[in-house]
Design a protein around this motif. Structure first.
Motif, PDB file in Angstrom:
ATOM      1  N   ALA A   1       0.815  -1.221   0.000  1.00  0.00           N
ATOM      2  CA  ALA A   1       0.000   0.000   0.000  1.00  0.00           C
ATOM      3  C   ALA A   1       0.843   1.264   0.000  1.00  0.00           C
ATOM      4  CB  ALA A   1      -0.940  -0.004   1.211  1.00  0.00           C
ATOM      5  N   THR A   2       2.019   1.207   0.614  1.00  0.00           N
ATOM      6  CA  THR A   2       2.866   2.401   0.676  1.00  0.00           C
ATOM      7  C   THR A   2       3.426   2.793  -0.686  1.00  0.00           C
ATOM      8  OG1 THR A   2       4.702   0.971   1.351  1.00  0.00           O
ATOM      9  CG2 THR A   2       3.509   2.141   3.096  1.00  0.00           C
ATOM     10  N   SER A   3       3.265   1.926  -1.698  1.00  0.00           N
ATOM     11  CA  SER A   3       3.704   2.296  -3.048  1.00  0.00           C
ATOM     12  C   SER A   3       2.896   3.460  -3.603  1.00  0.00           C
ATOM     13  CB  SER A   3       3.600   1.100  -3.987  1.00  0.00           C
ATOM     14  OG  SER A   3       2.255   0.676  -4.147  1.00  0.00           O
TER      15      SER A   3
ATOM     16  N   SER B   1      13.824  -1.388 -12.715  1.00  0.00           N
ATOM     17  CA  SER B   1      12.933  -2.490 -12.361  1.00  0.00           C
ATOM     18  C   SER B   1      13.388  -3.162 -11.070  1.00  0.00           C
ATOM     19  CB  SER B   1      12.880  -3.509 -13.498  1.00  0.00           C
ATOM     20  OG  SER B   1      12.053  -4.593 -13.160  1.00  0.00           O
ATOM     21  N   ASP B   2      14.685  -3.425 -10.960  1.00  0.00           N
ATOM     22  CA  ASP B   2      15.209  -4.081  -9.761  1.00  0.00           C
ATOM     23  C   ASP B   2      15.045  -3.203  -8.528  1.00  0.00           C
ATOM     24  OD1 ASP B   2      15.893  -6.238 -11.310  1.00  0.00           O
ATOM     25  OD2 ASP B   2      18.046  -5.789 -11.369  1.00  0.00           O
ATOM     26  N   ALA B   3      15.213  -1.887  -8.696  1.00  0.00           N
ATOM     27  CA  ALA B   3      15.048  -0.966  -7.567  1.00  0.00           C
ATOM     28  C   ALA B   3      13.591  -0.932  -7.104  1.00  0.00           C
ATOM     29  CB  ALA B   3      15.512   0.426  -7.957  1.00  0.00           C
ATOM     30  N   LEU B   4      12.661  -0.915  -8.050  1.00  0.00           N
ATOM     31  CA  LEU B   4      11.235  -0.930  -7.699  1.00  0.00           C
ATOM     32  C   LEU B   4      10.872  -2.233  -6.999  1.00  0.00           C
ATOM     33  CD1 LEU B   4       9.755   0.578 -10.992  1.00  0.00           C
ATOM     34  CD2 LEU B   4       9.967   1.735  -8.780  1.00  0.00           C
TER      35      LEU B   4
ATOM     36  N   THR C   1       7.829  -4.534  -3.490  1.00  0.00           N
ATOM     37  CA  THR C   1       7.147  -5.811  -3.666  1.00  0.00           C
ATOM     38  C   THR C   1       6.958  -6.572  -2.363  1.00  0.00           C
ATOM     39  OG1 THR C   1       9.210  -6.985  -4.178  1.00  0.00           O
ATOM     40  CG2 THR C   1       7.925  -6.122  -6.038  1.00  0.00           C
ATOM     41  N   ILE C   2       5.807  -7.266  -2.297  1.00  0.00           N
ATOM     42  CA  ILE C   2       5.470  -8.086  -1.133  1.00  0.00           C
ATOM     43  C   ILE C   2       4.804  -9.383  -1.615  1.00  0.00           C
ATOM     44  CG2 ILE C   2       5.180  -6.117   0.423  1.00  0.00           C
ATOM     45  CD1 ILE C   2       2.121  -6.481   0.075  1.00  0.00           C
TER      46      ILE C   2
ATOM     47  N   THR D   1       2.393   3.061 -12.334  1.00  0.00           N
ATOM     48  CA  THR D   1       2.000   3.827 -11.153  1.00  0.00           C
ATOM     49  C   THR D   1       3.151   4.071 -10.193  1.00  0.00           C
ATOM     50  OG1 THR D   1       1.331   1.809  -9.974  1.00  0.00           O
ATOM     51  CG2 THR D   1      -0.380   2.987 -11.220  1.00  0.00           C
ATOM     52  N   ILE D   2       4.290   3.384 -10.405  1.00  0.00           N
ATOM     53  CA  ILE D   2       5.395   3.492  -9.441  1.00  0.00           C
ATOM     54  C   ILE D   2       6.726   3.847 -10.077  1.00  0.00           C
ATOM     55  CG2 ILE D   2       4.371   1.956  -7.715  1.00  0.00           C
ATOM     56  CD1 ILE D   2       6.180  -0.302  -8.838  1.00  0.00           C
TER      57      ILE D   2
END
Length: 266
Positions: free
Chosen positions: A18-20, A160-163, A168-169, A245-246
């Motif tokens: 959710a914090t994304s 991508s790796d940083a996101l 991710t969860i 979105t991120i």
């Protein structure tokens, strides 16, 4: 905009915390809204806690999530706007079809009942969960490579790796199984009342390079609303993937949503 700030509920999809939504929350608050970004039922408060306790969200389905967000939206009042991404987009559509919310935005929304296209890219994106029937009642995590294919294919590998590391969860696999079987189940939880009259306006947003919810799926979703007299529109973002979105271009999407909400008087 009303004198009292309009509530906005941000609903995330699978595999993101959710914090994304935090950058969106800040931008919408600065624009005069009163945004919240609650997690799914039982979702731990932080990414680290969610990764440490994957079983907390295991077996959560579409109906459980929809009921959870319905209560939140009802508590904020009839003027609430719903904004969801991926399965959060499906939930926003579902709630709007139940008369909850003054309007909704569904960004790369998971397919609802009645949507028929099933591109190979979408099948591959869902395989980490759908590839094992035993996952139905489990929470499933993505690897960095799986995230890269399903979310980060339209950005470079480093981003991508940083996101992946940041947001991710583990997420319940059950909604994916429910959506995959929707067209074969009479009372599927992935069904949405697309003919409801009246209802608030709905904006569908698609990234044309999305692997998880390909553009053809979102365009097919739009067709499900063809018999509705309510405002239903589609906005496509060229070359954007499921991370829209991120990733670094999130602000363009957020600004487009704000512009559309103002045009609708929301």
């Amino acid at each position: 905009m009303p004198e009292t700030p309009r509530p906005v509920v941000f609903i995330h999809g699978l595999w993101l915390h959710a914090t994304s939504w935090e950058p969106w929350v800040e931008r919408f608050r600065a624009a005069g809204y009163e945004p919240v970004a609650p997690g799914w039922p039982n979702e731990p408060a932080s990414v680290a806690e969610a990764r440490a306790n994957p079983d907390a969200v295991a077996n959560i389905g579409i109906d459980e999530a929809a009921g959870h967000f319905a209560e939140i939206a009802k508590g904020l009042g009839e003027d609430t706007v719903l904004i969801g991404h991926s399965f959060g987009g499906l939930l926003a559509e579902k709630l709007l079809g139940e008369g909850i919310g003054a309007g909704a935005v569904a960004i790369d929304p998971a397919q609802i009942k009645g949507v028929l296209p099933l591109p190979l890219a979408q099948l591959r994106s869902g395989f980490p969960a759908l590839g094992n029937p035993a996952n139905l009642h489990r929470a499933v995590s993505l690897t960095a490579a799986q995230f890269r294919y399903g979310f980060g294919n339209a950005v470079d590998e480093a981003e991508s790796d940083a996101l992946y590391e940041q947001w991710t969860i583990p997420s319940p696999a059950r909604p994916l199984f429910q959506a995959a079987a929707a067209n074969f189940v009479m009372h599927s939880p992935a069904a949405v009342d697309t003919k409801r009259e009246p209802r608030g306006p709905l904006l569908l947003i698609s990234g044309t390079a999305d692997h998880t919810v390909p553009d053809v799926v979102t365009r097919s979703t739009l067709k499900q609303y063809r018999d509705s007299m309510a405002v239903t529109e589609l906005r496509q973002f060229e070359g954007r993937g499921h991370s829209l979105t991120i990733d670094h271009g999130w602000g363009d999407v957020a600004d487009a949503v704000l512009e559309w909400l103002r045009a609708q008087g929301l």
